[in-house]
Design an enzyme around this catalytic site. Structure first.
Site, PDB file in Angstrom:
ATOM      1  N   ARG A 127       0.990  -1.118  -0.013  1.00 62.71           N
ATOM      2  CA  ARG A 127      -0.019   0.084  -0.004  1.00 62.71           C
ATOM      3  C   ARG A 127       0.832   1.233   0.123  1.00 62.71           C
ATOM      4  O   ARG A 127       2.102   1.377   0.734  1.00 62.71           O
ATOM      5  CB  ARG A 127      -1.053  -0.037   1.191  1.00 62.71           C
ATOM      6  N   HIS A 130      -0.678  -0.061  -9.637  1.00 64.78           N
ATOM      7  CA  HIS A 130      -1.417  -0.949  -8.937  1.00 64.78           C
ATOM      8  C   HIS A 130      -1.919  -2.396  -9.553  1.00 64.78           C
ATOM      9  O   HIS A 130      -3.035  -2.558  -9.591  1.00 64.78           O
ATOM     10  CB  HIS A 130      -2.630  -0.355  -8.234  1.00 64.78           C
TER      11      HIS A 130
END
Ligand code: GLV
Length: 309
Positions: A224, A272
């Site tokens: 993250r 991502h």
């Protein structure tokens, strides 16, 4: 009784289709469709707008559609008594393992460097490293961290791991907790971060960590964005503490156009995509959890509110 799919991207229909194909008897809705909010028993979510689940008064549980559930815990308007489930899926683990192996390989063989030189028509050989000469340190030894470790080891890398809590039974060397973190970092020539984002891990990839790594180490963050202090990474690269970083995740996604990472020659960016839940593969566990909730049984892969993952 029904499932609502709530996502922040354009994948809602793909998920609805996968869930409907898995269980034609279960009504599955998305925002904007005509349904009674009181019918929704499970919300299947990915980065839903915070507060949006309050509109379903009869929810029995919240199913995250990925491995990480930090965005659910950040929604302070979710009822405390609701179970929250995450995805555990073999493809999620093997996709991550393939991605990290590819990135680590590219680093040792300098593929980004040659791609850049190609854009300048520049023929400039540089030395390369072999897998067996390099130790990769994996922070976070959950399902994904362990899959990554296994694939790197099979490819010939040396692997060490770091975990905050329980020690998994593995063949490679594992360091535990803050007491053993420095020893772990000193060994990690490539640092791979696969920690969950919690209040305790936010900002864990910072200047202290970078300074402890072997000089010229490399960073791969596939967990993250907020685990990383962005300014500290730029400082560490510019000071030569680190030689390069591959980042798949960011504080704000998409990464804002004016973010200095875009232009930094030693920062390599992917949007991502390291490992993305596969709706067809994941649909059976979601339907099974839904049926369990309806029956009053305990669903699978419930996360811990106190641990935050
Ligand atoms: C992806 O980031 C996930 O949490 O599955």
């Amino acid at each position: 009784m029904a499932i609502a799919v709530v996502r922040n991207d354009n994948m809602t229909d793909v998920w609805k289709d996968a869930l409907r194909a898995q269980a034609p008897d279960v009504p599955v809705y998305g925002p904007g469709e005509d349904f009674r909010e009181s019918d929704i028993k499970m919300a299947a979510v990915w980065k839903h707008p915070p507060g949006s689940l309050k509109t379903y008064p009869n929810l029995l549980g919240i199913q995250g559609l990925g491995a990480g559930v930090d965005f659910i815990f950040e929604d302070t308007e979710i009822r405390e008594d609701l179970p929250i489930m995450r995805v555990v899926d073999p493809y999620l683990a093997s996709d991550m393992a393939e991605f990290v192996l590819a990135v680590a390989t590219g680093m040792l063989k300098r593929l980004q460097y040659y791609k850049y030189n190609e854009s300048l028509s520049l023929w400039k050989p540089k030395t390369y490293q072999r897998f067996k000469e390099v130790t990769v340190g994996i922070m976070g030894l959950g399902k994904l961290g362990l899959a990554v470790a296994q694939s790197l080891e099979s490819a010939g890398f040396s692997v060490v791991g770091w975990t905050r809590n329980s020690l998994p039974k593995v063949r490679f060397e594992v360091f535990r907790g803050s007491a053993e973190r420095t020893r772990f970092l000193k060994r990690s020539e490539i640092l791979v971060c696969l920690l969950p984002l919690t209040p305790g891990t936010r900002g864990i990839l910072n200047r202290d960590v970078f300074k402890t790594l072997p000089k010229g180490a490399r960073l791969i963050n596939v967990a993250r964005g907020p685990l990383l202090e962005d300014g500290d990474l730029l400082y560490a690269l510019d000071q030569g503490m680190l030689s390069e970083a591959c980042l798949d995740v960011f504080h704000t996604e998409p990464l804002p156009q004016d973010h200095p990472f875009w232009k930094h020659p030693a920062v390599h960016i992917t949007p991502h995509i390291a490992s993305v839940s596969d709706p067809k593969s994941v649909a059976p566990q979601i339907i099974s959890n839904y049926r369990k909730l309806i029956k009053g049984a305990v669903p699978e892969n419930i996360v811990s509110r106190s641990a935050g993952y």
